[in-house]
Scaffold this motif. Structure first.
Motif, mmCIF file in Angstrom:
data_model
loop_
_atom_site.group_PDB
_atom_site.id
_atom_site.type_symbol
_atom_site.label_atom_id
_atom_site.label_comp_id
_atom_site.label_asym_id
_atom_site.label_seq_id
_atom_site.Cartn_x
_atom_site.Cartn_y
_atom_site.Cartn_z
ATOM 1 N N HIS A 148 23.178 55.803 -7.166
ATOM 2 C CA HIS A 148 22.130 55.326 -6.639
ATOM 3 C C HIS A 148 22.327 53.967 -5.648
ATOM 4 O O HIS A 148 21.376 53.163 -5.320
ATOM 5 N N ALA A 149 23.563 53.600 -5.287
ATOM 6 C CA ALA A 149 23.815 52.599 -4.446
ATOM 7 C C ALA A 149 23.423 51.179 -5.206
ATOM 8 O O ALA A 149 22.851 50.511 -4.356
ATOM 9 N N VAL A 150 23.852 51.022 -6.377
ATOM 10 C CA VAL A 150 23.440 49.764 -7.157
ATOM 11 C C VAL A 150 24.348 48.664 -6.548
ATOM 12 O O VAL A 150 25.477 48.764 -7.232
ATOM 13 N N PRO A 151 23.903 47.539 -6.020
ATOM 14 C CA PRO A 151 24.958 46.655 -5.810
ATOM 15 C C PRO A 151 25.138 45.658 -6.547
ATOM 16 O O PRO A 151 24.472 45.550 -7.684
ATOM 17 N N TYR A 218 30.832 50.469 -4.286
ATOM 18 C CA TYR A 218 30.275 50.573 -5.430
ATOM 19 C C TYR A 218 31.244 51.096 -6.570
ATOM 20 O O TYR A 218 31.849 51.974 -6.401
ATOM 21 N N PRO A 219 31.251 50.599 -7.834
ATOM 22 C CA PRO A 219 30.144 49.504 -8.260
ATOM 23 C C PRO A 219 31.094 48.024 -7.573
ATOM 24 O O PRO A 219 32.055 48.190 -7.237
ATOM 25 N N GLY A 220 30.149 47.150 -7.550
ATOM 26 C CA GLY A 220 30.828 45.887 -6.994
ATOM 27 C C GLY A 220 32.057 45.520 -7.967
ATOM 28 O O GLY A 220 31.934 45.485 -9.004
ATOM 29 N N SER A 221 32.760 44.630 -7.198
ATOM 30 C CA SER A 221 33.826 44.111 -8.092
ATOM 31 C C SER A 221 33.735 42.661 -8.684
ATOM 32 O O SER A 221 32.624 41.926 -8.256
#
Length: 354
Positions: A148-151, A218-221
């Motif tokens: 879902h490209a969740v930032p 993704y996921p963000g670090s």
């Protein structure tokens, strides 16, 4: 358009998923629960031998509840994150006392048990009882964040809330046991942290990160912080009978509840150790022998450990108690010991510095 996420995932799982893990055999809530706790922050290959040994010693929740804490911690030695073992032990007692040894089949009741959060409770419901419940462990977070490209970092509440919404949406009403295992397997085997195998992923046609060639985002670090550095003396006191002095650490904090070696402030120099041991610990020792130091990394800091072996020629204060014991090495190794301490006691002939 119907949501084909679950159907594609289940088709993939049937052909490529893991169907023969130890906790899949004689499956019940207890075995699922123990495996889920062990798998937190730990890979499957590492967990398998620990799980099998744990089940051999504690085959059911009653056995675990009645076991001494030292025995439980001993079986956990080397797995790390020892609070998991202490919480497992506490929750086993709660299940025996409050539920007559039967696992509740209710999300809220499961979450009320020590050490069981939302995702673990859902995994028990889905895997053991076949109930529809959405899970969100680390592997699932990665799959959904990319799909879902969740930032953002999933540790942030707003990001986590979005991922839970997606997890709830995609969880099917049928074959939920296979679905939950399948999405964990996909994250572990295909949608890996680095170099994901996107071309062989059953969900790639709907994955936004794949379509945009941005799976690496993704996921963000987690925002990086410099870990502080700490130093300590770890002292191997050996008395005239060949026994080692061990101390039980406080129940909370690093290595909580485990047995470890006595420590001294690193401000003392090597030439001051004898005097410091008598002053601080009441032990009269011969000349210290320094053993090669090493660094051990915890989640929040790096610890530089400088071991020293000190033969004890007199004991002015220390006797066996709940928090201190003189033990022969073979006895010591039956206790719950942190992995670095176990290594020090099993490999005593390391090269000395003095």
């Amino acid at each position: 358009m119907p949501d084909l996420f679950a159907e594609k995932l289940l088709d993939w799982y049937d052909n490529h998923g893991r169907h023969n893990l130890p906790w899949h055999h004689d499956r019940n809530a207890y075995r699922v629960w123990v495996s889920e706790i062990m798998l937190q922050q730990t890979q499957v290959a590492t967990v398998i031998p620990y799980f099998e040994a744990f089940m051999a010693s504690f085959p059911d929740v009653q056995a675990l509840a009645s076991a001494p804490e030292d025995a439980v911690l001993s079986h956990w030695s080397g797995l790390g994150y020892y609070a998991r073992a202490r919480n497992l032990h506490k929750a086993a007692k709660q299940i025996v006392e409050a539920y007559d040894g039967e696992f509740p089949q209710d999300q809220e009741a499961l979450e009320s048990l020590t050490g069981i959060g939302r995702s673990t409770a859902a995994a028990i419901l889905a895997q053991a009882f076949g109930k529809r419940a959405a899970i969100l462990d680390g592997n699932v977070k990665r799959v959904l964040a990319r799909y879902h490209a969740v930032p953002g970092w999933p540790g942030q509440s707003a990001v986590l809330k979005q991922l839970w919404q997606h997890a709830e949406t995609h969880t099917p009403n049928h074959r939920v046991r296979d679905y939950t295992q399948g999405i964990m397997d996909l994250g572990a085997m295909v949608c890996t942290r680095s170099k994901p195998k996107c071309d062989s992923c059953p969900l790639n046609s709907g994955c936004v990160a794949y379509a945009e060639s941005q799976t690496h985002l993704y996921p963000g670090s987690k925002p990086k912080k410099q870990k502080p550095e700490k130093t300590t003396w770890m002292l191997i006191f050996e008395d005239t009978e060949g026994r080692i002095l061990l101390e039980r650490r406080p129940p909370s904090g690093i290595w909580g509840g485990l047995w470890s070696l006595p420590e001294l402030d690193p401000a003392y120099g090597a030439e001051e150790l004898q005097e410091a041991c008598e002053k601080e610990l009441g032990l009269v020792c011969s000349d210290p022998e320094l053993i090669s130091g090493f660094r051990h990394t915890f989640s929040h800091y790096h610890l530089h450990i400088q071991p020293a072996r000190l033969p004890v020629s007199g004991n002015t204060r220390i006797a066996d108690s709940e928090s201190q014991r003189w033990l022969h090495r073979d006895e010591a190794l039956t206790l719950g010991l942190p992995a670095p301490i176990r290594s020090l006691l099993t490999e005593p002939e390391q090269s000395a510095l003095l």
